[in-house]
Design a protein around this motif. Structure first.
Motif, PDB file in Angstrom:
ATOM      1  N   ARG A 196       0.841  -1.197   0.000  1.00  0.00           N
ATOM      2  CA  ARG A 196       0.000   0.000   0.000  1.00  0.00           C
ATOM      3  C   ARG A 196       0.877   1.247   0.000  1.00  0.00           C
ATOM      4  NH1 ARG A 196      -2.801  -0.065   6.003  1.00  0.00           N
ATOM      5  NH2 ARG A 196      -1.785   1.854   6.649  1.00  0.00           N
TER       6      ARG A 196
ATOM      7  N   PRO B 262      -3.075   1.126  -3.895  1.00  0.00           N
ATOM      8  CA  PRO B 262      -2.017   0.275  -4.457  1.00  0.00           C
ATOM      9  C   PRO B 262      -0.699   1.027  -4.669  1.00  0.00           C
ATOM     10  CG  PRO B 262      -3.923   0.425  -5.957  1.00  0.00           C
ATOM     11  CD  PRO B 262      -4.209   1.303  -4.812  1.00  0.00           C
TER      12      PRO B 262
ATOM     13  N   ASP C 134      -0.063  -5.787  -4.887  1.00  0.00           N
ATOM     14  CA  ASP C 134      -0.450  -4.510  -4.287  1.00  0.00           C
ATOM     15  C   ASP C 134      -1.952  -4.502  -4.043  1.00  0.00           C
ATOM     16  OD1 ASP C 134      -1.952  -3.476  -6.553  1.00  0.00           O
ATOM     17  OD2 ASP C 134      -0.014  -3.283  -7.540  1.00  0.00           O
TER      18      ASP C 134
ATOM     19  N   SER D  93      -4.426  -3.230  -5.416  1.00  0.00           N
ATOM     20  CA  SER D  93      -5.381  -3.433  -6.513  1.00  0.00           C
ATOM     21  C   SER D  93      -5.582  -4.922  -6.770  1.00  0.00           C
ATOM     22  CB  SER D  93      -4.921  -2.698  -7.781  1.00  0.00           C
ATOM     23  OG  SER D  93      -3.844  -3.357  -8.396  1.00  0.00           O
TER      24      SER D  93
END
Lengths: 178, 375
Positions: free
Chosen positions: B106, B116, B169, B171
């Motif tokens: 993050r 992300p 990440d 996303s």
């Protein structure tokens, strides 16, 4: 072939669920799909949005600047996203929740009082599905039957009355003549 | 094979279960929490161990213990949690026991945000923990690739008795994509020969430690770690190429930045620009030989990341100054749009490459203007 749909509204309006239905429809057709939600603190009552991309090849970026279609469920989303729709793309507007006309002439616009239609059906929470029906009718991304199947899939395990209500909401969206 | 829609974090958890995960220890942190939440019912259902620790420090040291006992073990966390785990990772590396860590990165530094980002590259790839060790770091870019990577990484970690880290990440953690799940592997019935498990009076006890008070003994351990690392560098490099056959120059990007770059490269190809994409999957070992080869046949390399150019340094080292390198990145949890990468590709195609100065300097000057324009 790649289509991107952004659905935007307040948290709690069913933005993410409408996206899931779309994702299921694409999955059933054997397409690649990416469902990407906004997952920040805005989920707790502020604005929420999600992007659903489907394609016949490996999907790159999970978010795009200019989606091929956008559904706006409130006034802030209309103000923010009207300019973002790709030229010749689709903008679907819930006129029950917005207070002005769409200005752009280079896109397909579908305006319908979706919240009012959902309330007439007895449940305001069906608004998202009414709007989704209107988008799919205008854009022809999928057939009505394919979307109904996807809706059933997305509601697996829910009671039959709820499923039936959603199917009706979808039909209302499909039939709405703007 | 049936394709089903899975959310990234839950897919991470189920892939580990199917790879034979026996013991999980973790602590909740967004955007990773769904992995822990999923395992909190999934593992007990299968009669395997799940424990929510009191902190990331607790979690990584419980993983350390389970690894020493010979269990297939894992934790998942996100950037600030990974920072907290660094001491434990160094101990695990020094003890030469296998484990898997999934870092759902993050925005940072500090508490940052939950968007992300790829700012953990340096702390993971170049080691945030002390001492001479290298973890294996793999950075998949889709949910299917994440599942396949996790499913395989436990065996790799076992083979070299090392740390396997999956770096994704927010996303990838939060998105849904259609996937085909791999078959369920049976859990391990026999403990590895080196494990500190019960001897039942049948053998000498195994001692596992990261304490070598005699520097000469520690150096021997370090040498062993480095020789293992040479094997890993030889065997475990992974990457994916797109449009590279006739490319005159290439974008280099990993994970989500690699995906965003793929959209940009496709759009550039549609305009007739001869650009390809090289997407490293193993960040450690880094595909440096492949980058070196590219530097012998291409006009330039354009690195794209969601950080300030951490992999950029590795690309510049690997290409050894033979060709110009350019950089574009967004930081702090901002994800670039393909349009930004496409704009840079067009500029490189039209104006050619610069070789004086540092790519990071040029990018920073540009980014300031971009941020102002976006406000």
């Amino acid at each position: 072939m790649q289509n991107e749909t952004l659905i935007a509204g307040f948290g709690g309006q069913g933005v993410l669920f409408a996206g899931k239905v779309l994702a299921h429809a694409a999955l059933e057709l054997g397409l690649e799909v990416t469902w990407f939600p906004s997952y920040g603190p805005e989920m707790r009552g502020g604005t929420a949005n999600c992007t659903v991309i489907f394609s016949d090849e490996e999907i790159g970026s999970p978010q795009v600047l200019n989606p091929t279609s956008i559904i706006v469920m409130n006034q802030p989303s209309l103000d923010k996203y009207e300019t973002m729709v790709r030229k010749d793309g689709y903008l679907v507007v819930d006129t029950s929740m917005t207070n002005r006309e769409v200005e752009r002439k280079d896109i397909h616009t579908v305006c319908l009082p979706a919240t009012q239609i959902a309330e007439e059906l007895g449940d305001k929470r069906l608004t998202n599905i009414v709007l989704l029906g209107a988008l799919i009718h205008a854009s022809n991304y999928f057939g009505q039957a394919e979307l109904e199947n996807a809706l059933k899939k997305s509601l697996e395990g829910k009671n039959t009355e709820l499923v039936a209500m959603n199917i009706i909401a979808l039909q209302r969206g499909f039939e709405y003549n703007n | 094979m049936t394709r089903e829609l899975w959310k990234g974090n839950e897919a991470i958890a189920e892939a580990a279960v199917r790879a034979g995960l026996q013991a999980y220890f973790g602590y909740p942190i967004t955007p990773q929490t769904e992995a822990l939440e999923y395992l909190s019912w999934r593992l007990p259902e299968l009669g395997r161990a799940f424990l929510q620790a009191e902190s990331e420090l607790g979690a990584i040291n419980m993983v350390y213990g389970a690894a020493c006992a010979g269990a297939r073990t894992m934790t998942t966390t996100s950037s600030p949690g990974t920072s907290l785990m660094m001491e434990g990772l160094s101990y695990i590396a020094g003890t030469e026991v296998p484990m898997v860590l999934v870092d759902v990165v993050r925005g940072g530094p500090g508490l940052g945000n939950i968007a992300p980002a790829q700012g953990d590259y340096n702390q993971i790839v170049h080691g945030g923990g002390h001492g001479d060790y290298h973890p294996i770091v793999l950075a998949p870019a889709s949910i299917q690739e994440t599942i396949d990577t996790i499913y395989g990484v436990f065996d790799i970690a076992d083979k070299y008795r090392t740390i396997g880290i999956i770096m994704v990440d927010g996303s990838i953690g939060q998105m849904m994509e259609p996937v085909t799940l791999p078959p369920m592997k049976e859990v391990r019935k026999n403990w590895p020969a080196w494990a500190a498990s019960a001897t039942e009076g049948k053998r000498e006890r195994n001692v596992l430690t990261s304490i070598y008070l005699d520097p000469k003994q520690e150096e021997i351990t370090n040498l062993r770690l480095m020789k293992t690392w040479q094997q890993i560098e030889k065997n475990e490099v992974r990457y994916k190429e797109y449009f590279m056959d006739d490319a005159k120059f290439a974008v280099v990007g990993f994970g989500s930045a690699g995906r965003v770059a793929l959209s940009a490269v496709r759009a550039a190809r549609a305009e007739g620009i001869p650009v390809g994409l090289f997407r490293p999957i193993s960040l450690s070992p880094f595909p440096k030989e492949q980058i070196f080869e590219l530097s012998q046949k291409l006009q330039g390399l354009f690195v794209v990341e969601m950080n300030s150019g951490m992999m950029l340094d590795d690309v510049m080292l690997a290409s050894q100054g033979r060709i110009p390198v350019e950089f574009y990145g967004r930081m702090g949890g901002v994800m670039p749009f393909p349009d930004e990468i496409l704009r840079e590709i067009r500029l490189l195609h039209a104006n050619g490459w610069k070789s004086e100065g540092h790519p990071r300097e040029r990018w920073l000057a540009k980014l300031e203007t971009i941020i102002k324009e976006e406000q």
